[in-house]
Design an enzyme around this catalytic site. Structure first.
Site, PDB file in Angstrom:
ATOM      1  N   ASP A 165       1.365  -1.834   0.037  1.00 13.31           N
ATOM      2  CA  ASP A 165       0.360  -0.296   0.026  1.00 13.31           C
ATOM      3  C   ASP A 165       0.742   1.176  -0.462  1.00 13.31           C
ATOM      4  O   ASP A 165       2.182   1.156  -0.693  1.00 13.31           O
ATOM      5  CB  ASP A 165      -0.955   0.001   1.063  1.00 13.31           C
ATOM      6  CG  ASP A 165      -2.062   0.340   1.253  1.00 13.31           C
ATOM      7  OD1 ASP A 165      -2.126   1.838   0.228  1.00 13.31           O
ATOM      8  OD2 ASP A 165      -3.190   0.199   1.539  1.00 13.31           O
ATOM      9  N   HIS A 200       1.978   1.729  -2.875  1.00 11.70           N
ATOM     10  CA  HIS A 200       1.535   2.730  -3.719  1.00 11.70           C
ATOM     11  C   HIS A 200       2.301   3.902  -4.453  1.00 11.70           C
ATOM     12  O   HIS A 200       1.346   5.018  -3.701  1.00 11.70           O
ATOM     13  CB  HIS A 200      -0.006   3.015  -3.304  1.00 11.70           C
ATOM     14  CG  HIS A 200      -1.026   1.844  -3.287  1.00 11.70           C
ATOM     15  ND1 HIS A 200      -1.470   1.184  -2.604  1.00 11.70           N
ATOM     16  CD2 HIS A 200      -0.401   0.297  -4.521  1.00 11.70           C
ATOM     17  CE1 HIS A 200      -2.029   0.097  -3.559  1.00 11.70           C
ATOM     18  NE2 HIS A 200      -1.554  -0.515  -3.469  1.00 11.70           N
TER      19      HIS A 200
END
Ligand SMILES: *[C@@H]1O[C@H](CO)[C@@H](O)[C@H](O)[C@H]1NC(C)=O
Ligand SMILES: *[C@@H]1O[C@H](CO)[C@@H](O)[C@H](O)[C@H]1NC(C)=O
Ligand SMILES: *[C@@H]1O[C@H](CO)[C@@H](O)[C@H](O)[C@H]1NC(C)=O
Length: 400
Positions: free
Chosen positions: A208, A231
């Site tokens: 993430d 991310h």
């Protein structure tokens, strides 16, 4: 477990004491809190060995927000070249799995390294507990002053790797987080309600956000960080469920992002209030990043979210020296209709599509105002120069 608790109790009584987790040992440790507020200041947690999380779901009850927690301390340092391993893979599955190792009701057993040679894929079993709905953060600091984390590796967390909540004075450097790119919700470093934060010289690989900056953060300085997979570096999502969010004075510079979903991103939900002010992204090197530059004020985790006029106000967002390759779209600025983004400044943007990509998009801007200080590559002609003609409504709503 008891050994850790006893060692902590002793360390807590003596200022500037050191609690040692020795090298060459692997400790299986259940959820534990190393907590003040009555501890002396400046305790050092010297982590040279490895701490691993139990893989029996029963240990976690209905679910816990964290595995290793340090709370209400003044001056706490975690250092060493040891490893914190969250045994995350079983948490990343959709369905509950169970580990074949049986002897984990005793949480602290100095294990010899052979334990790591058990089959890596857990065997499905109905007997040893269901997967709790809340997945723990591996290492969390709450309500503390002057926290330092350095040297260590945090890997395979069930969820977030390293979290700071309600902390003032945080330094993280020369450490790393490591989890596969497809492990869900495994933020590298997560900051919330924390001020005076310095993060540098760290390698963050996760599934993430490499670094996630949430509401209540200010005076955050991030530099010399490698991110990927992951991310990217994100502010938000802010303003979820009509909440007020305040973020200010954030600097991210000299960062390398490789193969990440987004590069540097600000995301807010419709319906929020408050503001993000004073953000500098400088000297960001991207390679094979899907979306290097993103502002998304329509953030939504389902297919449709309700349209709302209220928004977290964004202003004073500076991008300089953002260079490298992208695979989908170089720039995506989607700002609120009611509260356009203001003072968005772009200088020396050089983004090239990775060769042989088919579905490339042009830069996109919606309600984004500011300035282009040098020509950009590709041209970002969608940015509206100057300020909106009608002053956007300012209200108490925005004030932080
Ligand atoms: C945190 O460290 C700074 C700088 O060393 C010091 O001035 C400050 O008093 C410390 N904060 C607390 C609460 O001890
Ligand atoms: C902004 O944050 C930096 C640390 O990153 C700090 O040195 C500086 O004083 C802050 N500026 C303001 C106006 O608070
Ligand atoms: C929200 O607004 C957008 C843009 O005006 C529009 O395309 C979309 O259909 C709206 N969505 C809903 C759920 O009303």
């Amino acid at each position: 477990m008891q050994a850790f608790q006893a060692a902590w109790a002793a360390a807590c009584k003596v200022a500037a004491s050191t609690m040692i987790v020795p090298a060459e040992h692997v400790f299986l440790v259940g959820p534990i809190s190393f907590s003040g507020p009555y501890c002396q200041a400046n305790i050092v947690f010297q982590l040279d060995g490895t701490i691993i999380a139990p893989t029996n779901f029963n240990v976690w009850g209905r679910g816990l927000f964290q595995w290793l927690e340090f709370t209400k301390l003044v001056g706490i340092t975690i250092q060493g070249d040891g490893t914190i391993d969250g045994s995350g893979s079983m948490w990343w599955q959709e369905t509950p799995f169970e580990d074949p190792v049986d002897n984990e009701s005793e949480f602290i057993i100095p294990l010899n390294k052979t334990v790591q040679q058990h089959p890596p894929m857990p065997i499905r079993s109905e007997l040893n507990g269901k997967m709790p709905s809340i997945k723990p953060t591996a290492l969390r600091f709450y309500g503390s002053f002057n926290v330092t984390v350095t040297g260590i590796t945090i890997q395979n967390s069930p969820q977030c790797h390293l979290k700071f909540d309600n902390c003032i004075g945080v330094v993280v450097h020369d450490m790393k987080t490591s989890s596969p790119g497809d492990s869900p919700n495994t933020d590298g470093i997560h900051l919330q309600n924390s001020k005076d934060v310095l993060i540098h010289s760290t390698d963050l690989a996760c599934g993430d956000d490499c670094i996630s900056i949430q509401t209540g953060c200010s005076n955050v300085y991030i530099h010399n960080v490698n991110c990927g997979p992951g991310h990217g570096i994100s502010i938000g999502g802010l303003g979820k469920e009509n909440t007020k969010a305040c973020v200010s004075n954030i600097t991210v510079r000299d960062v390398v992002l490789h193969g990440t979903m987004t590069g540097v991103r600000i995301k807010t939900w419709q319906g929020g209030s408050g503001s993000v002010q004073g953000v500098l992204f400088s000297n960001i090197q991207v390679s094979e990043v899907q979306l290097p530059i993103v502002i998304d004020q329509f953030y939504c985790d389902k297919s449709v979210c309700k349209n709302q006029t209220s928004a977290v106000a964004l202003s004073g967002i500076t991008y300089e020296k953002i260079r490298g390759t992208y695979t989908v779209k170089p720039v995506h600025f989607a700002c609120s209709d009611a509260l356009p983004c203001m003072d968005v400044s772009l200088t020396t943007i050089e983004l090239q599509p990775l060769k042989e990509q088919y579905h490339l998009y042009d830069p996109f801007c919606w309600k984004t105002f500011g300035e282009l200080n040098t020509p950009t590559m590709p041209p970002i002609s969608c940015l509206q120069i100057g300020k909106p003609s009608s002053n956007r409504p300012q209200s108490d709503h925005d004030t932080c």
